[in-house]
Structure formats: structure tokens, C-alpha cells
Design a protein around this motif. Structure first.
Motif, PDB file in Angstrom:
ATOM      1  N   ALA A 298       1.028  -1.331  -0.042  1.00  0.00           N
ATOM      2  CA  ALA A 298       0.173  -0.009  -0.214  1.00  0.00           C
ATOM      3  C   ALA A 298       0.870   1.113  -0.057  1.00  0.00           C
ATOM      4  CB  ALA A 298      -0.852   0.253   1.148  1.00  0.00           C
TER       5      ALA A 298
ATOM      6  N   GLN B 136       2.307   1.378  -3.521  1.00  0.00           N
ATOM      7  CA  GLN B 136       1.080   1.267  -4.331  1.00  0.00           C
ATOM      8  C   GLN B 136       1.707   0.443  -5.567  1.00  0.00           C
ATOM      9  OE1 GLN B 136      -2.488   2.205  -4.445  1.00  0.00           O
ATOM     10  NE2 GLN B 136      -1.666   1.925  -2.310  1.00  0.00           N
TER      11      GLN B 136
ATOM     12  N   GLY C 135      -3.206  -2.613   4.324  1.00  0.00           N
ATOM     13  CA  GLY C 135      -3.302  -2.832   2.978  1.00  0.00           C
ATOM     14  C   GLY C 135      -2.332  -3.766   2.369  1.00  0.00           C
ATOM     15  N   ASP C 136      -1.334  -4.133   2.878  1.00  0.00           N
ATOM     16  CA  ASP C 136      -0.320  -5.008   2.153  1.00  0.00           C
ATOM     17  C   ASP C 136      -0.773  -6.684   2.049  1.00  0.00           C
ATOM     18  OD1 ASP C 136       1.012  -2.847   1.941  1.00  0.00           O
ATOM     19  OD2 ASP C 136       2.486  -3.438   3.707  1.00  0.00           O
TER      20      ASP C 136
END
Length: 98
Positions: free
Chosen positions: A7, A10, A84-85
Motif C-alpha cells: 500500500a 502502491q 493494505g499489504d
């Protein structure tokens, strides 16, 4: 192991470029890279793939699905790492536990 998403950056990182993984878990990812090089598909041949659509999880699943197809695997699995990873694995065999 297919690869992982970050994340923070990105982006997607193919397993074959991550020096933290032993060679025996990167065999299929290297096969995907070879396919990408042979067929001039940058997303499969370069180490990182940027998430230009702001859909990081979609990117991870798409590239994992490509790896499943190229490696004649059975499916894929996403292991969340938090914030988010995630890591994406391809499933080569399934058997009953126990």
C-alpha cells in the motif's frame, strides 16, 4: 509464492525479485517472468507493477490469476499482512488434511 502488494508504494512485487524468499518457492514466479519476456508483456517481466488504477487488491488478484493460468495451477490465495499489504500464493495441489 506469486508476489506481494504494498500500500505504501502502491505496487506489486513479483516473488522472483524478492531476495527474502528461497529459490524453491519462486519457481513458478520465474516461469511467469520467462513467459512475460518471451511474449513482451512488461507487467510479467518487470520486477514491479505500479497500481495506476488505485485498485491494489484487484491488481494483486489479476496478476495472481495470470500466474495460475501460466503455471497450470488450481487457484490462488491472498494472505493479508495488514495496512493494505498482502501476499499472493498460487495453489498447485490440494489434498485432505488429517
Amino acid at each position: 509464492m506469486a508476489g506481494s502488494t504494498s500500500a505504501k508504494s502502491q505496487s506489486w512485487l513479483w516473488a522472483w525479485t524478492n531476495s527474502n524468499w528461497p529459490d524453491d518457492v519462486m519457481i513458478d514466479a520465474k516461469l511467469v517472468r520467462s513467459f512475460g519476456e518471451t511474449n513482451s508483456i512488461d507487467e510479467l517481466a518487470q520486477s514491479y507493477v505500479r497500481d495506476v488504477d488505485n485498485e491494489l487488491e484487484v491488481l494483486g488478484w489479476e496478476l495472481s490469476a495470470v500466474a495460475v493460468r501460466i503455471c497450470d495451477a488450481l487457484g490462488a490465495y491472498r494472505s493479508p499482512l495488514g495496512e493494505g499489504d498482502a501476499r499472493y500464493y498460487i495453489i498447485k495441489a490440494i489434498s485432505w488434511a488429517g
